[in-house]
Design a protein around this motif. Structure first.
Motif, PDB file in Angstrom:
ATOM      1  N   UNK A  92       0.835  -1.198   0.000  1.00 23.19           N
ATOM      2  CA  UNK A  92       0.000   0.000   0.000  1.00 23.19           C
ATOM      3  C   UNK A  92       0.871   1.250   0.000  1.00 23.19           C
ATOM      4  N   UNK A  93       0.486   2.227  -0.833  1.00 22.97           N
ATOM      5  CA  UNK A  93       1.157   3.515  -0.832  1.00 22.97           C
ATOM      6  C   UNK A  93       2.481   3.559  -1.562  1.00 22.97           C
ATOM      7  N   UNK A  94       2.868   2.503  -2.290  1.00 22.85           N
ATOM      8  CA  UNK A  94       4.155   2.465  -2.996  1.00 22.85           C
ATOM      9  C   UNK A  94       3.918   2.019  -4.429  1.00 22.85           C
ATOM     10  N   UNK A  95       4.568   2.688  -5.374  1.00 28.21           N
ATOM     11  CA  UNK A  95       4.450   2.310  -6.778  1.00 28.21           C
ATOM     12  C   UNK A  95       5.375   1.130  -7.088  1.00 28.21           C
ATOM     13  N   UNK A  96       5.014   0.268  -8.048  1.00 27.98           N
ATOM     14  CA  UNK A  96       5.736  -0.995  -8.257  1.00 27.98           C
ATOM     15  C   UNK A  96       7.187  -0.827  -8.675  1.00 27.98           C
ATOM     16  N   UNK A  97       7.512   0.239  -9.438  1.00 27.17           N
ATOM     17  CA  UNK A  97       8.884   0.374  -9.911  1.00 27.17           C
ATOM     18  C   UNK A  97       9.874   0.618  -8.787  1.00 27.17           C
ATOM     19  N   UNK A  98       9.371   1.020  -7.614  1.00 25.59           N
ATOM     20  CA  UNK A  98      10.251   1.272  -6.478  1.00 25.59           C
ATOM     21  C   UNK A  98      10.739  -0.007  -5.804  1.00 25.59           C
ATOM     22  N   UNK A  99       9.995  -1.080  -5.944  1.00 26.38           N
ATOM     23  CA  UNK A  99      10.347  -2.303  -5.208  1.00 26.38           C
ATOM     24  C   UNK A  99      10.397  -3.555  -6.069  1.00 26.38           C
ATOM     25  N   UNK A 100      10.016  -3.454  -7.336  1.00 20.59           N
ATOM     26  CA  UNK A 100       9.961  -4.646  -8.188  1.00 20.59           C
ATOM     27  C   UNK A 100      11.315  -5.335  -8.278  1.00 20.59           C
ATOM     28  N   UNK A 101      12.389  -4.548  -8.431  1.00 19.21           N
ATOM     29  CA  UNK A 101      13.717  -5.154  -8.534  1.00 19.21           C
ATOM     30  C   UNK A 101      14.106  -5.883  -7.256  1.00 19.21           C
ATOM     31  N   UNK A 102      13.694  -5.335  -6.120  1.00 15.94           N
ATOM     32  CA  UNK A 102      14.063  -5.932  -4.831  1.00 15.94           C
ATOM     33  C   UNK A 102      13.414  -7.300  -4.654  1.00 15.94           C
ATOM     34  N   UNK A 103      12.119  -7.410  -4.958  1.00 18.34           N
ATOM     35  CA  UNK A 103      11.417  -8.666  -4.705  1.00 18.34           C
ATOM     36  C   UNK A 103      11.650  -9.684  -5.814  1.00 18.34           C
ATOM     37  N   UNK A 104      12.114  -9.235  -6.968  1.00 13.80           N
ATOM     38  CA  UNK A 104      12.260 -10.157  -8.078  1.00 13.80           C
ATOM     39  C   UNK A 104      13.645 -10.746  -8.233  1.00 13.80           C
ATOM     40  N   UNK A 105      14.546 -10.480  -7.317  1.00 16.64           N
ATOM     41  CA  UNK A 105      15.922 -10.983  -7.428  1.00 16.64           C
ATOM     42  C   UNK A 105      16.183 -12.066  -6.395  1.00 16.64           C
ATOM     43  N   UNK A 106      16.904 -13.110  -6.776  1.00 11.84           N
ATOM     44  CA  UNK A 106      17.209 -14.183  -5.818  1.00 11.84           C
ATOM     45  C   UNK A 106      18.035 -13.710  -4.628  1.00 11.84           C
ATOM     46  N   UNK A 107      18.971 -12.755  -4.859  1.00 11.05           N
ATOM     47  CA  UNK A 107      19.796 -12.260  -3.752  1.00 11.05           C
ATOM     48  C   UNK A 107      20.950 -13.184  -3.403  1.00 11.05           C
ATOM     49  N   UNK A 108      21.464 -13.928  -4.387  1.00  6.25           N
ATOM     50  CA  UNK A 108      22.567 -14.861  -4.144  1.00  6.25           C
ATOM     51  C   UNK A 108      23.899 -14.124  -4.229  1.00  6.25           C
ATOM     52  N   UNK A 109      24.668 -14.142  -3.132  1.00  7.83           N
ATOM     53  CA  UNK A 109      25.976 -13.465  -3.094  1.00  7.83           C
ATOM     54  C   UNK A 109      27.097 -14.499  -3.169  1.00  7.83           C
ATOM     55  N   UNK A 110      28.093 -14.201  -3.997  1.00  8.23           N
ATOM     56  CA  UNK A 110      29.280 -15.051  -4.102  1.00  8.23           C
ATOM     57  C   UNK A 110      30.507 -14.172  -4.322  1.00  8.23           C
ATOM     58  N   UNK A 111      31.624 -14.561  -3.717  1.00  4.36           N
ATOM     59  CA  UNK A 111      32.915 -13.929  -3.985  1.00  4.36           C
ATOM     60  C   UNK A 111      33.845 -15.008  -4.520  1.00  4.36           C
ATOM     61  N   UNK A 112      34.448 -14.732  -5.667  1.00  2.00           N
ATOM     62  CA  UNK A 112      35.286 -15.740  -6.318  1.00  2.00           C
ATOM     63  C   UNK A 112      36.691 -15.203  -6.551  1.00  2.00           C
ATOM     64  N   UNK A 113      37.661 -16.068  -6.322  1.00  2.00           N
ATOM     65  CA  UNK A 113      39.047 -15.801  -6.719  1.00  2.00           C
ATOM     66  C   UNK A 113      39.347 -16.787  -7.837  1.00  2.00           C
ATOM     67  N   UNK A 114      39.458 -16.237  -9.040  1.00  3.50           N
ATOM     68  CA  UNK A 114      39.545 -17.125 -10.189  1.00  3.50           C
ATOM     69  C   UNK A 114      38.218 -17.823 -10.386  1.00  3.50           C
ATOM     70  N   UNK A 115      38.242 -19.143 -10.468  1.00  2.00           N
ATOM     71  CA  UNK A 115      37.007 -19.919 -10.606  1.00  2.00           C
ATOM     72  C   UNK A 115      36.536 -20.526  -9.285  1.00  2.00           C
ATOM     73  N   UNK A 116      37.250 -20.185  -8.197  1.00  2.00           N
ATOM     74  CA  UNK A 116      36.925 -20.766  -6.891  1.00  2.00           C
ATOM     75  C   UNK A 116      36.019 -19.821  -6.094  1.00  2.00           C
ATOM     76  N   UNK A 117      34.879 -20.346  -5.625  1.00  2.00           N
ATOM     77  CA  UNK A 117      33.989 -19.562  -4.762  1.00  2.00           C
ATOM     78  C   UNK A 117      34.527 -19.606  -3.334  1.00  2.00           C
ATOM     79  N   UNK A 118      34.892 -18.429  -2.808  1.00  5.89           N
ATOM     80  CA  UNK A 118      35.512 -18.375  -1.483  1.00  5.89           C
ATOM     81  C   UNK A 118      34.557 -17.843  -0.419  1.00  5.89           C
ATOM     82  N   UNK A 119      33.498 -17.160  -0.834  1.00  9.81           N
ATOM     83  CA  UNK A 119      32.509 -16.643   0.107  1.00  9.81           C
ATOM     84  C   UNK A 119      31.114 -16.780  -0.495  1.00  9.81           C
ATOM     85  N   UNK A 120      30.122 -17.003   0.371  1.00 11.03           N
ATOM     86  CA  UNK A 120      28.717 -17.004  -0.040  1.00 11.03           C
ATOM     87  C   UNK A 120      27.921 -16.169   0.951  1.00 11.03           C
ATOM     88  N   UNK A 121      26.645 -16.007   0.669  1.00  6.01           N
ATOM     89  CA  UNK A 121      25.793 -15.229   1.561  1.00  6.01           C
ATOM     90  C   UNK A 121      25.715 -15.804   2.963  1.00  6.01           C
TER      91      UNK A 121
END
Length: 402
Positions: A92-121
């Motif tokens: 309520x009270x918010x237009x969709x373009x303000x939050x659509x990107x937030x709710x539509x993304x998986x939110x998966x975080x990764x940090x890689x050195x080369x091809x190796x994943x060294x950190x995750x969410x």
């Protein structure tokens, strides 16, 4: 007359009604009425999961989405499952373009050195407030001890090499491994940095990344399949239209009652009872934080309409039982037999709508659930609280006598 008034006010049903009316007024004044999308304006976002999921996974999805929107600063948000593969987000009270990107993304975080994943969410312990400098931004966060140790071991002897940080497989930043980190000494303080074209864009990007890091990742991929919005101005027109329709209905009922009983004063207790019923419904909605939307307003009108019908039944039975007090009492019992039977039939008809709406959560069915819930609430309040008081009033003061 004073004796009748005193007797009426001492009745436990009257006392209960007065207490509930006073409590409802206090609840509405203190807590306010939550307005739905069609009255307050806002957005409705339909999200589809990549595959059907079980109840536990769906609970995780709705919990993460709700947390994201709360972190992002969105108020009056409602996230609910729709079957086993869809989620409905009402804001309520918010237009969709303000939050659509937030709710539509998986939110998966990764940090890689080369091809190796060294950190995750899962390695993120806490996220600090973004730092904005001109068009540059930084989002600092802390790692768990295990995550910091794993990162240090992977970075040992790799000074100058980039650490590619991805959010939803999108490269956000690539800081180089410093000589201090390359020694293998673990550090829990890390940050994601970037630069945009303007300060406003930098603030928006930093806030988005902060929200996704804080809320964690969704267990499945999602995509937005529908977005709709309702303007606040349109909601205002809905409210005005509902008020006009209600006023016209009140005038029509008043005219019919005067013609029916030829006693204008009889209209007063009927409408006072109806007003008390409406106040208690609104008070209950304020306490349980139930959204009042067009469906709920329709439910209240339906409940009030049945209330007027029941009061006419009570009045007719009292009139038919004039002359002997015991006969009037039997007539009132007959009236309440009809009222309870009618209420039971109406509730039985409403329950399937409420069940399907709450269980399935689809947009259209959800509106029917709101209508059903409000109608049932109004009928129960009327049958057990307001209509017995009206019967006592008519019996005590004999206003229906012609």
């Amino acid at each position: 007359m004073n004796r009748k008034v005193s007797k009426f006010l001492k009745d436990y049903r009257v006392i209960l009604l007065l207490v509930l009316v006073a409590g409802s007024i206090a609840a509405v004044s203190t807590l306010g009425i939550q307005q739905g999308l069609d009255l307050k304006g806002g957005s409705l976002i339909q999200i589809k999961l990549e595959k059907p999921v079980d109840a536990a996974t769906m609970n995780t999805v709705t919990s993460v989405l709700d947390k994201r929107l709360n972190i992002f600063g969105v108020k009056d948000v409602k996230v609910r499952a729709s079957g086993d593969q869809n989620v409905i987000v009402e804001i309520a009270g918010v237009q969709p373009d303000q939050v659509a990107d937030i709710v539509g993304k998986p939110g998966k975080f990764e940090a890689r050195i080369g091809n190796e994943t060294v950190l995750t969410g899962a390695d993120i312990v806490s996220v600090q407030a973004p730092i904005i400098t001109a068009n540059e931004w930084e989002v600092p966060f802390k790692l768990s001890t295990a995550g910091a140790q794993r990162f240090a071991e992977a970075a040992r002897g790799k000074a100058g090499q980039p650490v590619n940080m991805y959010l939803d497989d999108r490269l956000i930043t690539s800081p180089e491994i410093s000589p201090e980190v390359a020694t293998g000494k673990p550090t829990t303080d890390v940050s994601i940095t970037g630069a945009e074209n303007s300060k406003e864009e930098a603030e928006a990007q930093a806030k988005e990344i902060e929200t996704l890091l804080k809320s964690g990742s969704l267990p499945v991929k999602v995509k937005i399949v529908g977005v709709s919005s309702v303007s606040a101005e349109l909601g205002k027109q809905f409210v005005e239209g509902a008020l006009i329709a209600g006023l016209l209905a009140v005038l029509a009922i008043a005219v019919i009652l005067i013609i029916r009983y030829r006693t204008p004063i009889l209209v007063v207790p009927i409408f006072m009872t109806t007003l008390a019923e409406l106040i208690i419904i609104l008070g209950a909605a304020a306490v349980i934080r139930w959204n009042i939307d067009l469906a709920a307003i329709a439910g209240m009108l339906a409940a009030i309409g049945t209330g007027v019908d029941d009061q006419i039944i009570i009045t007719d039975e009292v009139l038919a039982g004039e002359g002997r007090r015991t006969r009037r009492k039997f007539r009132i019992k007959d009236a309440f037999f009809i009222i309870f039977a009618s209420a039971g039939t109406l509730i039985a008809a409403m329950l399937p709508l409420a069940y399907v709406g709450f269980a399935r959560g689809a947009t259209g069915i959800g509106l029917l659930a709101g209508f059903a819930f409000t109608t049932v609430l109004g009928v129960l309040i009327g049958v057990f609280i307001t209509r017995p008081v009206y019967a006592k009033f008519i019996e005590t003061f004999n206003l229906g006598r012609r």
